[in-house]
Each structure stands twice: as structure tokens, then as C-alpha cells.
Design a protein around this motif. Sequence first.
Motif, PDB file in Angstrom:
ATOM      1  N   LEU A 140       0.820  -1.210   0.000  1.00 19.16           N
ATOM      2  CA  LEU A 140       0.000   0.000   0.000  1.00 19.16           C
ATOM      3  C   LEU A 140       0.855   1.261   0.000  1.00 19.16           C
ATOM      4  O   LEU A 140       0.424   2.306  -0.483  1.00 19.16           O
ATOM      5  CB  LEU A 140      -0.957  -0.013   1.195  1.00 19.16           C
ATOM      6  CG  LEU A 140      -2.104  -1.015   1.087  1.00 19.16           C
ATOM      7  CD1 LEU A 140      -2.991  -0.952   2.326  1.00 19.16           C
ATOM      8  CD2 LEU A 140      -2.939  -0.773  -0.158  1.00 19.16           C
ATOM      9  N   LYS A 141       2.082   1.180   0.506  1.00 18.41           N
ATOM     10  CA  LYS A 141       2.994   2.329   0.422  1.00 18.41           C
ATOM     11  C   LYS A 141       3.388   2.578  -1.029  1.00 18.41           C
ATOM     12  O   LYS A 141       3.510   3.731  -1.458  1.00 18.41           O
ATOM     13  CB  LYS A 141       4.217   2.093   1.299  1.00 18.41           C
ATOM     14  CG  LYS A 141       3.949   2.304   2.793  1.00 18.41           C
ATOM     15  CD  LYS A 141       5.197   2.139   3.618  1.00 18.41           C
ATOM     16  CE  LYS A 141       4.967   2.585   5.065  1.00 18.41           C
ATOM     17  NZ  LYS A 141       3.854   1.908   5.719  1.00 18.41           N
ATOM     18  N   GLN A 142       3.569   1.510  -1.809  1.00 19.86           N
ATOM     19  CA  GLN A 142       3.866   1.680  -3.232  1.00 19.86           C
ATOM     20  C   GLN A 142       2.651   2.206  -3.984  1.00 19.86           C
ATOM     21  O   GLN A 142       2.768   3.072  -4.854  1.00 19.86           O
ATOM     22  CB  GLN A 142       4.310   0.346  -3.829  1.00 19.86           C
ATOM     23  CG  GLN A 142       5.667  -0.138  -3.353  1.00 19.86           C
ATOM     24  CD  GLN A 142       5.982  -1.540  -3.821  1.00 19.86           C
ATOM     25  OE1 GLN A 142       5.114  -2.420  -3.816  1.00 19.86           O
ATOM     26  NE2 GLN A 142       7.219  -1.773  -4.233  1.00 19.86           N
ATOM     27  N   VAL A 143       1.484   1.681  -3.629  1.00 19.42           N
ATOM     28  CA  VAL A 143       0.244   2.100  -4.282  1.00 19.42           C
ATOM     29  C   VAL A 143       0.009   3.600  -4.107  1.00 19.42           C
ATOM     30  O   VAL A 143      -0.458   4.282  -5.020  1.00 19.42           O
ATOM     31  CB  VAL A 143      -0.957   1.296  -3.719  1.00 19.42           C
ATOM     32  CG1 VAL A 143      -2.289   1.906  -4.157  1.00 19.42           C
ATOM     33  CG2 VAL A 143      -0.872  -0.160  -4.167  1.00 19.42           C
ATOM     34  N   THR A 144       0.362   4.113  -2.937  1.00 23.25           N
ATOM     35  CA  THR A 144       0.036   5.511  -2.602  1.00 23.25           C
ATOM     36  C   THR A 144       1.221   6.466  -2.721  1.00 23.25           C
ATOM     37  O   THR A 144       1.062   7.664  -2.490  1.00 23.25           O
ATOM     38  CB  THR A 144      -0.518   5.595  -1.164  1.00 23.25           C
ATOM     39  OG1 THR A 144       0.453   5.047  -0.253  1.00 23.25           O
ATOM     40  CG2 THR A 144      -1.820   4.807  -1.036  1.00 23.25           C
ATOM     41  N   LEU A 145       2.390   5.965  -3.109  1.00 21.66           N
ATOM     42  CA  LEU A 145       3.554   6.842  -3.261  1.00 21.66           C
ATOM     43  C   LEU A 145       3.264   8.041  -4.159  1.00 21.66           C
ATOM     44  O   LEU A 145       3.651   9.181  -3.817  1.00 21.66           O
ATOM     45  CB  LEU A 145       4.751   6.049  -3.807  1.00 21.66           C
ATOM     46  CG  LEU A 145       5.956   6.903  -4.230  1.00 21.66           C
ATOM     47  CD1 LEU A 145       6.579   7.591  -3.017  1.00 21.66           C
ATOM     48  CD2 LEU A 145       6.991   6.068  -4.966  1.00 21.66           C
ATOM     49  N   PRO A 146       2.597   7.868  -5.328  1.00 20.57           N
ATOM     50  CA  PRO A 146       2.339   9.042  -6.166  1.00 20.57           C
ATOM     51  C   PRO A 146       1.590  10.152  -5.446  1.00 20.57           C
ATOM     52  O   PRO A 146       1.849  11.339  -5.692  1.00 20.57           O
ATOM     53  CB  PRO A 146       1.506   8.468  -7.324  1.00 20.57           C
ATOM     54  CG  PRO A 146       1.923   7.036  -7.410  1.00 20.57           C
ATOM     55  CD  PRO A 146       2.136   6.623  -5.975  1.00 20.57           C
ATOM     56  N   VAL A 147       0.677   9.792  -4.554  1.00 15.37           N
ATOM     57  CA  VAL A 147      -0.093  10.809  -3.837  1.00 15.37           C
ATOM     58  C   VAL A 147       0.820  11.622  -2.920  1.00 15.37           C
ATOM     59  O   VAL A 147       0.680  12.848  -2.811  1.00 15.37           O
ATOM     60  CB  VAL A 147      -1.247  10.162  -3.037  1.00 15.37           C
ATOM     61  CG1 VAL A 147      -2.040  11.221  -2.279  1.00 15.37           C
ATOM     62  CG2 VAL A 147      -2.166   9.383  -3.965  1.00 15.37           C
ATOM     63  N   ARG A 148       1.761  10.959  -2.259  1.00 11.74           N
ATOM     64  CA  ARG A 148       2.729  11.684  -1.430  1.00 11.74           C
ATOM     65  C   ARG A 148       3.546  12.652  -2.297  1.00 11.74           C
ATOM     66  O   ARG A 148       3.795  13.805  -1.902  1.00 11.74           O
ATOM     67  CB  ARG A 148       3.671  10.689  -0.745  1.00 11.74           C
ATOM     68  CG  ARG A 148       3.021   9.798   0.294  1.00 11.74           C
ATOM     69  CD  ARG A 148       2.547  10.557   1.490  1.00 11.74           C
ATOM     70  NE  ARG A 148       2.269   9.685   2.626  1.00 11.74           N
ATOM     71  CZ  ARG A 148       1.496  10.017   3.647  1.00 11.74           C
ATOM     72  NH1 ARG A 148       0.911  11.210   3.654  1.00 11.74           N
ATOM     73  NH2 ARG A 148       1.285   9.183   4.645  1.00 11.74           N
ATOM     74  N   ILE A 149       3.952  12.194  -3.472  1.00  8.85           N
ATOM     75  CA  ILE A 149       4.730  13.057  -4.361  1.00  8.85           C
ATOM     76  C   ILE A 149       3.884  14.229  -4.842  1.00  8.85           C
ATOM     77  O   ILE A 149       4.371  15.364  -4.940  1.00  8.85           O
ATOM     78  CB  ILE A 149       5.274  12.246  -5.552  1.00  8.85           C
ATOM     79  CG1 ILE A 149       6.207  11.137  -5.054  1.00  8.85           C
ATOM     80  CG2 ILE A 149       6.002  13.161  -6.542  1.00  8.85           C
ATOM     81  CD1 ILE A 149       7.375  11.622  -4.228  1.00  8.85           C
ATOM     82  N   PHE A 150       2.613  13.971  -5.131  1.00  6.82           N
ATOM     83  CA  PHE A 150       1.719  15.071  -5.535  1.00  6.82           C
ATOM     84  C   PHE A 150       1.693  16.151  -4.462  1.00  6.82           C
ATOM     85  O   PHE A 150       1.757  17.348  -4.762  1.00  6.82           O
ATOM     86  CB  PHE A 150       0.299  14.557  -5.779  1.00  6.82           C
ATOM     87  CG  PHE A 150       0.162  13.590  -6.920  1.00  6.82           C
ATOM     88  CD1 PHE A 150       1.100  13.532  -7.931  1.00  6.82           C
ATOM     89  CD2 PHE A 150      -0.930  12.728  -6.985  1.00  6.82           C
ATOM     90  CE1 PHE A 150       0.970  12.644  -8.991  1.00  6.82           C
ATOM     91  CE2 PHE A 150      -1.076  11.838  -8.032  1.00  6.82           C
ATOM     92  CZ  PHE A 150      -0.123  11.789  -9.034  1.00  6.82           C
ATOM     93  N   LYS A 151       1.578  15.720  -3.211  1.00 13.37           N
ATOM     94  CA  LYS A 151       1.549  16.683  -2.104  1.00 13.37           C
ATOM     95  C   LYS A 151       2.826  17.516  -2.081  1.00 13.37           C
ATOM     96  O   LYS A 151       2.798  18.747  -1.942  1.00 13.37           O
ATOM     97  CB  LYS A 151       1.365  15.946  -0.776  1.00 13.37           C
ATOM     98  CG  LYS A 151       1.511  16.814   0.463  1.00 13.37           C
ATOM     99  CD  LYS A 151       0.446  17.905   0.526  1.00 13.37           C
ATOM    100  CE  LYS A 151       0.596  18.724   1.805  1.00 13.37           C
ATOM    101  NZ  LYS A 151      -0.429  19.801   1.880  1.00 13.37           N
ATOM    102  N   LEU A 152       3.973  16.859  -2.230  1.00 12.14           N
ATOM    103  CA  LEU A 152       5.249  17.555  -2.181  1.00 12.14           C
ATOM    104  C   LEU A 152       5.426  18.500  -3.364  1.00 12.14           C
ATOM    105  O   LEU A 152       6.149  19.490  -3.272  1.00 12.14           O
ATOM    106  CB  LEU A 152       6.397  16.533  -2.136  1.00 12.14           C
ATOM    107  CG  LEU A 152       6.472  15.693  -0.853  1.00 12.14           C
ATOM    108  CD1 LEU A 152       7.528  14.607  -0.996  1.00 12.14           C
ATOM    109  CD2 LEU A 152       6.763  16.568   0.360  1.00 12.14           C
ATOM    110  N   LEU A 153       4.763  18.202  -4.481  1.00 13.48           N
ATOM    111  CA  LEU A 153       4.806  19.083  -5.647  1.00 13.48           C
ATOM    112  C   LEU A 153       3.908  20.312  -5.482  1.00 13.48           C
ATOM    113  O   LEU A 153       3.997  21.257  -6.262  1.00 13.48           O
ATOM    114  CB  LEU A 153       4.385  18.317  -6.905  1.00 13.48           C
ATOM    115  CG  LEU A 153       5.407  17.337  -7.481  1.00 13.48           C
ATOM    116  CD1 LEU A 153       4.759  16.463  -8.548  1.00 13.48           C
ATOM    117  CD2 LEU A 153       6.611  18.074  -8.061  1.00 13.48           C
ATOM    118  N   GLY A 154       2.997  20.258  -4.478  1.00 20.37           N
ATOM    119  CA  GLY A 154       2.135  21.403  -4.218  1.00 20.37           C
ATOM    120  C   GLY A 154       0.675  21.197  -4.549  1.00 20.37           C
ATOM    121  O   GLY A 154      -0.121  22.144  -4.485  1.00 20.37           O
TER     122      GLY A 154
END
Length: 304
Positions: free
Chosen positions: A103-117
Motif C-alpha cells: 500500500l505504500k507503493q500504491v500511494t507513493l504518487p499521492v505523497r509526491i503530488f503533495k510535495l509538488l504542491g
Amino acid sequence: MQENEANNEFYDTTLNYFRVKLPTELSQPKIAIICGSGLGGLVDTIDETNCNKVEFEYKDIPGFVTSTVQGHAGKLVFGLLGENQTPIVCMVGRFHFYEGHSLKQVTLPVRIFKLLGVKVLIVTNASGALNKDFRVGNVAVLTDHVSLPGLAGNNPLFGPNHDEFGPRFLPMTEPYDFDLRVLAFKAASSLNFDKGVLKEAIYCFVGGPSYETKAEARFLSTIGDIVGMSTVPEVIVARHSGMRVLGLSLVTNMVVLGKGRSADPSGDSGIIEEQPPNHEEVLEVSRSRADDMQKLVKAIIELI
């Protein structure tokens, strides 16, 4: 090294990959869109003038896994959308728990989206209708969800908390933003969608990849309106990261709820067998309604 420190370095590696490669006007997207089964055509409407569209294959992005499911292209697309030229990022095809990803791999893009703003996440998917008031082709506007894997211990927030994103104990009483839901109905009205095409719904998340048994489907129909195999992990992480979330689900099939034939001679032998679901059906309905879904998402983004 502590796990949180290792994770921060991991996020930084992925984040820096984009910062080096993205032009300034695309480096801080406001809205992220996760395109579900057969719904990736939205990226074809991104403004390509002045090269304002950049694509990355998942296989080339540090930390990203690859999507193995038919109907999921497997790329991240940055661009400007609509008359307002809103900077967005589209995840064309998602990662699923049933593919063997954590689930950490599944949701990694969402964490990156947050860091992108990114401030707003729009998640789309395909689902089966449990509620007989729904029909194939309906667009469900998610109001709430039930996470069967989550209740059984498969939650993307399991493990050390990332305090830099959100709290240890995340309230999930309002997972889907009310104001965004209002905008979804306004957008549908502006597009002259037939009355009743959009319907609010509770989404049941199951692990998959097998479809539900009839008994499981009848149980799920007592707690939700539609069922699918994705979305909820990304929503949980988005809410943990402080994003507003809108969930849209295209109903692609009616879930089989009947008990079926009885082998007991004294039982009911006149029961009509319902057609079991299949992925080809899901993709076909997605393709047939893709244009409407694209127009709806674009209209919503213009209103945000």
C-alpha cells in the motif's frame, strides 16, 4: 537510519527527478487526477501548445512501480488544462493492491503530488453497482467509503507516522470534500447531463482481483452502493496529506446479487441466472462513456 529518515530521502529522490525535468509552469500542479480503468483519455485534452505537456513512463520514475492491468497505460502526465490553463498532473493508470504492490507503493504518487504542491485530488474509477437504483453508465459521486481491507488491517498509514504529512490518528469522517461534490453536480448541469446520471454513493473497497461471490455481494449491498478494487488507499493518504478529495466512479456493471439455482428438488428452480462480471465489459463501458467523463472532469476543474 530511522525509517522516517529513509522515507524522506526516498521521497526527495523522486521529487528531485521531476524538479530537474519539468518546466517552471508545470512544476507546481494545483490538481492531480488519478484516471481509472479505461478513463485515461483525459490527457488527450491537455493543451499541447508551446510544449505544455510532459509525460513520464512509470518505469522511468524513481520509486514508482508499473501497472500491469489492461486499460491502465502507466504514465504520469503534466500539463495545462482548460480555459483557465490550470496546471495539473494526471496519473494515467493506477497501482493496485491486488497486483502485489504494498500500500505504500500504491500511494507513493499521492505523497509526491503533495510535495509538488497539489491541493486537490480527483480520483476516478470503474465500479459495479450494488444498489439497484443505479444503472450502468451512472457516474457516482462518492460521499463516503467502507474499506474492507482497511478494517482487516491493510491501511496505507500502517507503520511509523509521517508527521511531516499529517497526524498519527487521522479522522476520516469527511473523506470526500462537500464543496467539490457540489461543483460536480454544477458541472454536470452545465453540460446538460441527463437528470439522474450523477448519483451520490458510498463506495465499498475490496482487495480483488476476484469479483465478489453472490453472498459477498449481498453483504456489501447492505453497507454500500457500489464496489471496486481501488481508490480508498489513495484517498486516505491524500486526506492524511491535507488534500481535498473528489471521487468519481463510473458504474460499468450491475453486481450479481441473486442466490442462483437451488440443487434442492424442493427449492425454487425458476431463478434466472444473472450474467457474471468481466473486465472486458468494464473497459467497454468505460470507453463508451469516456468522452462524458472527460468533459465532466474538465468542467469541474474550471469551477475549482
